[in-house]
Design an enzyme around this catalytic site. Structure first.
Site, PDB file in Angstrom:
ATOM      1  N   THR A 134     143.648  27.264 -34.958  1.00  0.00           N
ATOM      2  CA  THR A 134     144.944  27.934 -35.000  1.00  0.00           C
ATOM      3  C   THR A 134     145.693  27.562 -36.264  1.00  0.00           C
ATOM      4  OG1 THR A 134     145.026  27.813 -32.592  1.00  0.00           O
ATOM      5  CG2 THR A 134     147.099  28.280 -33.722  1.00  0.00           C
ATOM      6  N   SER A 146     146.134  23.401 -53.069  1.00  0.00           N
ATOM      7  CA  SER A 146     146.821  22.503 -52.135  1.00  0.00           C
ATOM      8  C   SER A 146     148.316  22.805 -52.141  1.00  0.00           C
ATOM      9  CB  SER A 146     146.573  21.051 -52.547  1.00  0.00           C
ATOM     10  OG  SER A 146     147.337  20.183 -51.730  1.00  0.00           O
ATOM     11  N   GLY A 147     148.926  22.795 -50.960  1.00  0.00           N
ATOM     12  CA  GLY A 147     150.356  23.093 -50.859  1.00  0.00           C
ATOM     13  C   GLY A 147     151.250  21.996 -51.412  1.00  0.00           C
ATOM     14  N   HIS A 148     150.887  20.734 -51.134  1.00  0.00           N
ATOM     15  CA  HIS A 148     151.838  19.660 -51.443  1.00  0.00           C
ATOM     16  C   HIS A 148     151.850  19.235 -52.905  1.00  0.00           C
ATOM     17  CE1 HIS A 148     149.260  15.908 -51.479  1.00  0.00           C
ATOM     18  NE2 HIS A 148     148.420  16.733 -50.864  1.00  0.00           N
ATOM     19  N   THR A 197     141.310  19.032 -49.994  1.00  0.00           N
ATOM     20  CA  THR A 197     140.142  18.254 -49.570  1.00  0.00           C
ATOM     21  C   THR A 197     139.256  19.100 -48.662  1.00  0.00           C
ATOM     22  OG1 THR A 197     141.360  16.175 -49.709  1.00  0.00           O
ATOM     23  CG2 THR A 197     139.397  16.184 -48.313  1.00  0.00           C
ATOM     24  N   ASN A 216     143.284  15.299 -61.913  1.00  0.00           N
ATOM     25  CA  ASN A 216     144.443  14.683 -61.274  1.00  0.00           C
ATOM     26  C   ASN A 216     144.817  13.331 -61.861  1.00  0.00           C
ATOM     27  OD1 ASN A 216     141.825  14.355 -59.879  1.00  0.00           O
ATOM     28  ND2 ASN A 216     142.925  12.827 -58.683  1.00  0.00           N
ATOM     29  N   CYS A 257     144.372   8.471 -53.819  1.00  0.00           N
ATOM     30  CA  CYS A 257     143.236   8.427 -52.901  1.00  0.00           C
ATOM     31  C   CYS A 257     142.246   7.345 -53.298  1.00  0.00           C
ATOM     32  CB  CYS A 257     142.549   9.779 -52.879  1.00  0.00           C
ATOM     33  SG  CYS A 257     142.848  10.717 -54.357  1.00  0.00           S
TER      34      CYS A 257
HETATM   35  C1  LIG Z   1     145.507  16.248 -54.376  1.00  0.00           C
HETATM   36  C2  LIG Z   1     144.198  16.762 -54.820  1.00  0.00           C
HETATM   37  C3  LIG Z   1     143.180  17.040 -53.897  1.00  0.00           C
HETATM   38  C4  LIG Z   1     143.361  16.808 -52.426  1.00  0.00           C
HETATM   39  O1  LIG Z   1     144.289  17.711 -51.892  1.00  0.00           O
HETATM   40  P1  LIG Z   1     144.843  17.526 -50.399  1.00  0.00           P
HETATM   41  O2  LIG Z   1     145.576  18.806 -50.178  1.00  0.00           O
HETATM   42  O3  LIG Z   1     145.734  16.331 -50.449  1.00  0.00           O
HETATM   43  O4  LIG Z   1     143.692  17.363 -49.513  1.00  0.00           O
HETATM   44  C5  LIG Z   1     141.996  17.526 -54.370  1.00  0.00           C
HETATM   45  N1  LIG Z   1     141.795  17.728 -55.670  1.00  0.00           N
HETATM   46  C6  LIG Z   1     142.735  17.475 -56.594  1.00  0.00           C
HETATM   47  C7  LIG Z   1     142.466  17.731 -58.023  1.00  0.00           C
HETATM   48  C8  LIG Z   1     143.972  16.979 -56.188  1.00  0.00           C
HETATM   49  O5  LIG Z   1     144.894  16.708 -57.094  1.00  0.00           O
END
Ligand SMILES: *Cc1c(COP(=O)(O)O)cnc(C)c1O
Length: 385
Positions: free
Chosen positions: A240, A200-202, A76, A152, A326
């Site tokens: 940081t 994105s890491g997660h 994001t 997504n 989201c």
């Molecule tokens: C999950 C996602 C985001 C947001 O990522 P965050 O790391 O949760 O802020 C943005 N774009 C796509 C395509 C995503 O799947």
């Protein structure tokens, strides 16, 4: 992934932390707590080393120079910094697609406050971009185009290479939200086409709260800065850094690098298993998004005559989604399905089933059983009305 008696099949909203990622993070939440920007003692140096190693690994999976990869708080933030940063750098047209993640759409709309002219293009019924329409929209004053690699909600894969063929020759920047592509499909060519890439890491079994933005040096020179301060992350994102998160993201990227092929094969197998299961149930359904040009770990379907909220209420032991996490906070059917022209009744009957690294065949079988039960129950309820 099973936790208690619940099966997790919502891998697009987030992924569980891989145990190896957790192990890589722990030292930086314990003794190695230094500030990575402290250059006068060993606490700072070892934290800085963790950031460097993490950056190197995240960059390697994308096949880019780590010097051009900046850590952020997530995709994001990467998308905001990229889109608003480009808009701040130069006024003109900012183009994106109606099916983009809300943070891309909102950043594009918000670029109006910097004098930009936002333009949101529709997509085809299968969720793919119409390249002719994009070409027609590219004016002399167009600054940037932002198109995601993998959607997504519906999993479709956009033709980034073909889009770049239109933007590069015109000197238009191409930004790509690759949060759902990175680590899932091969992305080593992506930076040859896109000038800015968000990660994105997660979404790849790493920690939440960290992402990255790759920026080609030529694009960076023309960007405005949103996060001012100490000048960390190449002046693009002051603040940081969190060494534990950087180390975890790096470890997740390292693990993903060796697993892309295996993940794709597993996803295909579970996609086929789920589709066969729905066929066997005999429920009328439609698959949303292109059937082949998609990530097979994403199965977005609409089941005729059902309401996803009621279905979900009967699916206590299976975690799936009725749209993006989201967007789920908002009322109404998914804007992505709406953009595909899916009728409201079918959009409100949609289900996104996401499989991932910790999904196995037995979980898919059980999930199909839970789905069949829930479909029977929610049908009964609608009859008794
Ligand atoms: C999950 C996602 C985001 C947001 O990522 P965050 O790391 O949760 O802020 C943005 N774009 C796509 C395509 C995503 O799947």
């Amino acid at each position: 992934m099973r936790v208690g008696n619940a099966i997790y099949m919502d891998y697009q909203s987030t992924t569980p932390l891989d145990p190896e990622v957790r192990a890589a993070m722990l030292p930086y939440m314990e003794d190695r707590f230094g500030n990575p920007h402290s250059s006068s003692h060993r606490f700072g140096w070892e934290a800085e080393a963790a950031v460097d190693v993490g950056r190197g690994r995240v960059a390697q999976l994308l096949d880019v120079d780590p010097a051009n990869l900046y850590f952020t708080a997530g995709a994001t933030e990467s998308n905001n910094i990229a889109i608003k940063g480009l808009a701040l750098g130069r006024r003109g047209r900012m183009i994106t697609l109606a099916t983009e993640h809300s943070c891309v759409l909102e950043s594009t709309r918000a670029s109006k406050q910097f004098g930009s002219e936002p333009l949101i293009l529709p997509v085809e019924q299968d969720g793919l971009i119409n390249l002719g329409q994009l070409e027609d929209a590219l004016t002399e004053d167009t600054v940037a185009v932002s198109v995601m690699a993998v959607n997504n909600e519906i999993g479709v894969i956009q033709p980034i290479k073909q889009i770049a063929a239109l933007t590069k020759s015109r000197g238009i920047w191409l930004h790509c939200d690759a949060a759902q592509a990175y680590g899932k499909i091969h992305v080593t060519d992506l930076a040859k086409h896109a000038d800015l890439i968000s990660l994105s890491g997660h979404k790849i079994y790493g920690p939440k709260g960290i992402g990255a933005l790759y920026v080609a040096p030529e694009a960076k020179r023309q960007m405005g800065v949103l996060m001012s301060g100490g000048g960390q992350e190449g002046m693009l994102r002051s603040g940081t850094l969190a060494p534990a998160l950087c180390a975890g993201f790096g470890q997740a990227a390292l693990l993903a690098e060796g697993q892309v092929e295996a993940e794709m094969a597993r996803a295909q197998r579970h996609f086929d298993q789920l589709m066969a299961g729905f066929e066997a149930m005999g429920v009328p359904y439609q698959l949303n998004g292109h059937a082949d040009t998609r990530l097979k770990s994403n199965l977005n379907l609409s089941i005729e005559g059902h309401d996803s909220a009621r279905l979900m209420a009967n699916l206590r032991r299976l975690a799936v989604s009725s749209g993006a996490a989201c967007a789920s906070a908002k009322e109404g059917p998914s804007y992505v399905l709406e953009a595909l022209g899916v009728p409201a009744a079918l959009a409100e009957a949609s289900l996104r089933i996401g499989t991932g690294r910790f999904t196995d065949d037995a979980q898919v079988d059980d999930a199909l059983g839970y789905l069949e039960d829930a479909l029977t129950k929610s049908r009964r309820k609608s009859w008794s009305k």
